[in-house]
Design a protein around this motif. Structure first.
Motif, PDB file in Angstrom:
ATOM      1  N   GLU A  76      17.191  14.703  38.216  1.00  0.00           N
ATOM      2  CA  GLU A  76      16.712  16.088  38.233  1.00  0.00           C
ATOM      3  C   GLU A  76      15.306  16.102  38.817  1.00  0.00           C
ATOM      4  OE1 GLU A  76      16.120  19.956  35.258  1.00  0.00           O
ATOM      5  OE2 GLU A  76      16.352  17.936  34.426  1.00  0.00           O
ATOM      6  N   SER A  77      15.111  16.874  39.851  1.00  0.00           N
ATOM      7  CA  SER A  77      13.825  16.886  40.548  1.00  0.00           C
ATOM      8  C   SER A  77      12.755  17.626  39.749  1.00  0.00           C
ATOM      9  CB  SER A  77      13.987  17.545  41.919  1.00  0.00           C
ATOM     10  OG  SER A  77      14.306  18.919  41.774  1.00  0.00           O
ATOM     11  N   LYS A  78      11.491  17.305  40.048  1.00  0.00           N
ATOM     12  CA  LYS A  78      10.365  18.009  39.432  1.00  0.00           C
ATOM     13  C   LYS A  78      10.452  19.502  39.748  1.00  0.00           C
ATOM     14  CE  LYS A  78       7.044  14.162  39.661  1.00  0.00           C
ATOM     15  NZ  LYS A  78       5.755  13.703  40.267  1.00  0.00           N
ATOM     16  N   GLY A  79      10.828  19.783  40.982  1.00  0.00           N
ATOM     17  CA  GLY A  79      10.898  21.174  41.401  1.00  0.00           C
ATOM     18  C   GLY A  79      11.914  21.980  40.611  1.00  0.00           C
ATOM     19  N   GLU A  80      13.055  21.369  40.271  1.00  0.00           N
ATOM     20  CA  GLU A  80      14.066  22.069  39.475  1.00  0.00           C
ATOM     21  C   GLU A  80      13.545  22.380  38.080  1.00  0.00           C
ATOM     22  OE1 GLU A  80      18.456  20.762  40.345  1.00  0.00           O
ATOM     23  OE2 GLU A  80      17.163  18.990  40.512  1.00  0.00           O
ATOM     24  N   LYS A  81      12.771  21.453  37.501  1.00  0.00           N
ATOM     25  CA  LYS A  81      12.204  21.665  36.173  1.00  0.00           C
ATOM     26  C   LYS A  81      11.215  22.825  36.184  1.00  0.00           C
ATOM     27  CE  LYS A  81      12.689  16.780  34.872  1.00  0.00           C
ATOM     28  NZ  LYS A  81      11.983  15.530  34.521  1.00  0.00           N
ATOM     29  N   GLU A  82      10.651  23.120  37.355  1.00  0.00           N
ATOM     30  CA  GLU A  82       9.706  24.221  37.484  1.00  0.00           C
ATOM     31  C   GLU A  82      10.388  25.508  37.951  1.00  0.00           C
ATOM     32  OE1 GLU A  82       6.737  22.813  40.150  1.00  0.00           O
ATOM     33  OE2 GLU A  82       6.063  21.184  38.830  1.00  0.00           O
ATOM     34  N   GLY A  83      11.704  25.472  38.019  1.00  0.00           N
ATOM     35  CA  GLY A  83      12.446  26.669  38.397  1.00  0.00           C
ATOM     36  C   GLY A  83      12.913  26.692  39.834  1.00  0.00           C
ATOM     37  N   GLY A  84      12.616  25.640  40.582  1.00  0.00           N
ATOM     38  CA  GLY A  84      13.034  25.580  41.983  1.00  0.00           C
ATOM     39  C   GLY A  84      14.530  25.319  42.105  1.00  0.00           C
ATOM     40  N   VAL A  85      15.028  25.448  43.325  1.00  0.00           N
ATOM     41  CA  VAL A  85      16.452  25.265  43.592  1.00  0.00           C
ATOM     42  C   VAL A  85      16.644  24.073  44.520  1.00  0.00           C
ATOM     43  CG1 VAL A  85      18.548  26.309  44.514  1.00  0.00           C
ATOM     44  CG2 VAL A  85      16.877  27.737  43.323  1.00  0.00           C
ATOM     45  N   LEU A  86      17.429  23.084  44.068  1.00  0.00           N
ATOM     46  CA  LEU A  86      17.703  21.897  44.875  1.00  0.00           C
ATOM     47  C   LEU A  86      18.788  22.212  45.896  1.00  0.00           C
ATOM     48  CD1 LEU A  86      17.230  18.815  45.322  1.00  0.00           C
ATOM     49  CD2 LEU A  86      19.093  18.426  43.683  1.00  0.00           C
ATOM     50  N   GLN A  87      18.531  21.886  47.144  1.00  0.00           N
ATOM     51  CA  GLN A  87      19.506  22.129  48.199  1.00  0.00           C
ATOM     52  C   GLN A  87      19.868  20.815  48.886  1.00  0.00           C
ATOM     53  OE1 GLN A  87      17.781  25.114  50.800  1.00  0.00           O
ATOM     54  NE2 GLN A  87      18.517  26.776  49.499  1.00  0.00           N
ATOM     55  N   GLN A  88      21.136  20.700  49.281  1.00  0.00           N
ATOM     56  CA  GLN A  88      21.635  19.520  49.981  1.00  0.00           C
ATOM     57  C   GLN A  88      22.350  19.967  51.253  1.00  0.00           C
ATOM     58  OE1 GLN A  88      24.148  16.912  47.666  1.00  0.00           O
ATOM     59  NE2 GLN A  88      24.464  15.478  49.345  1.00  0.00           N
ATOM     60  N   PRO A  89      21.659  19.959  52.390  1.00  0.00           N
ATOM     61  CA  PRO A  89      22.253  20.439  53.646  1.00  0.00           C
ATOM     62  C   PRO A  89      23.401  19.572  54.155  1.00  0.00           C
ATOM     63  CG  PRO A  89      19.845  20.336  53.781  1.00  0.00           C
ATOM     64  CD  PRO A  89      20.251  19.588  52.557  1.00  0.00           C
ATOM     65  N   PHE A  90      23.332  18.257  53.905  1.00  0.00           N
ATOM     66  CA  PHE A  90      24.357  17.348  54.413  1.00  0.00           C
ATOM     67  C   PHE A  90      24.940  16.515  53.272  1.00  0.00           C
ATOM     68  CE2 PHE A  90      21.760  18.226  58.103  1.00  0.00           C
ATOM     69  CZ  PHE A  90      22.708  18.433  59.101  1.00  0.00           C
ATOM     70  N   TYR A  91      26.245  16.334  53.307  1.00  0.00           N
ATOM     71  CA  TYR A  91      26.932  15.560  52.272  1.00  0.00           C
ATOM     72  C   TYR A  91      27.450  14.233  52.807  1.00  0.00           C
ATOM     73  CZ  TYR A  91      26.644  19.615  49.247  1.00  0.00           C
ATOM     74  OH  TYR A  91      26.170  20.643  48.464  1.00  0.00           O
ATOM     75  N   GLU A  92      27.215  13.960  54.084  1.00  0.00           N
ATOM     76  CA  GLU A  92      27.618  12.686  54.683  1.00  0.00           C
ATOM     77  C   GLU A  92      26.574  12.235  55.692  1.00  0.00           C
ATOM     78  OE1 GLU A  92      32.490  12.570  54.624  1.00  0.00           O
ATOM     79  OE2 GLU A  92      31.509  13.470  56.357  1.00  0.00           O
TER      80      GLU A  92
END
Length: 212
Positions: A112-128
């Protein structure tokens, strides 16, 4: 070490025979490779699904053809019935264990990223990610630790650590993960106001002289 999968020769390619193969719980397949003649076979559908699920899409499979040779292959492609979700056909590619090859490897974000703990949204543009390696050195997946990622920060391919005998082929600047600020009600209100205040486009009529 390659996982074993049994196969049977398939010489009669009539639709009726292919249908019977599927009814018996097997699927028609083809084996081919560089400078190799294509061979038609059939494999047990359940065994193939279990192999891919347990070993990964890029697993090296020791294909043991009944009454024939054993070859090292990878699952190159497959077809699924869009309604029943059953396997219909599979393509196996014969690999040379001493030669490098290019394959797509799954990317999994871990932590879990620091940014998510602060309310941010984790994004993953590529899955491969495309990887070049000898068959035995192809990683099952690329695990990316995002725990130190803060809001407005990102990780690119150049930030990833190579933990084996392989190399990444995609652009080093390609973003793999990022944390963006949360969308607040104030942001939504601002966007709405901007849309409402936008001036309508005026279509100017042509004058007589311009039309001429």
């Amino acid at each position: 070490m390659a996982v074993k999968l049994n196969a049977k020769k398939r010489e009669d390619l009539a639709k009726s025979v292919t249908s019977e193969i599927r009814k018996s719980g097997r699927i028609p397949a083809v084996v081919y490779g560089k400078d190799k003649d294509a061979k038609t076979i059939s494999v047990d559908s359940v065994d193939l699904v279990k192999t891919v699920r347990d070993e990964g899409r890029n697993a090296i499979i020791s294909l043991q053809v009944e009454g024939g040779d054993t070859v090292d292959v990878m699952l190159h492609d497959y077809q699924i019935d869009p309604i029943k979700d059953d396997l219909l056909h599979a393509d196996f590619y014969i690999v040379n264990m001493s030669e490098e090859m290019d394959v797509d490897v799954s990317v999994r974000l871990d932590g879990e990223s620091k940014g998510e703990k602060e309310g941010g949204v984790l994004q993953q543009p590529f899955y491969e990610i495309q990887v070049r390696a000898k068959p035995k050195d192809i990683p099952e997946e690329i695990v990316v630790d995002v725990s130190d990622l803060d809001v407005n920060e990102s990780l690119s391919i150049s930030d990833l650590k190579v933990t084996g005998n392989y190399e990444f082929l995609d652009d080093p600047d390609t973003t793999i993960a990022s944390v963006v600020p949360p969308t607040t009600e104030e942001d939504l209100e601002t966007d709405t106001e901007a849309d409402e205040n936008a001036e309508p486009e005026v279509i100017k009529e042509k004058s007589d002289s311009e039309e001429e």
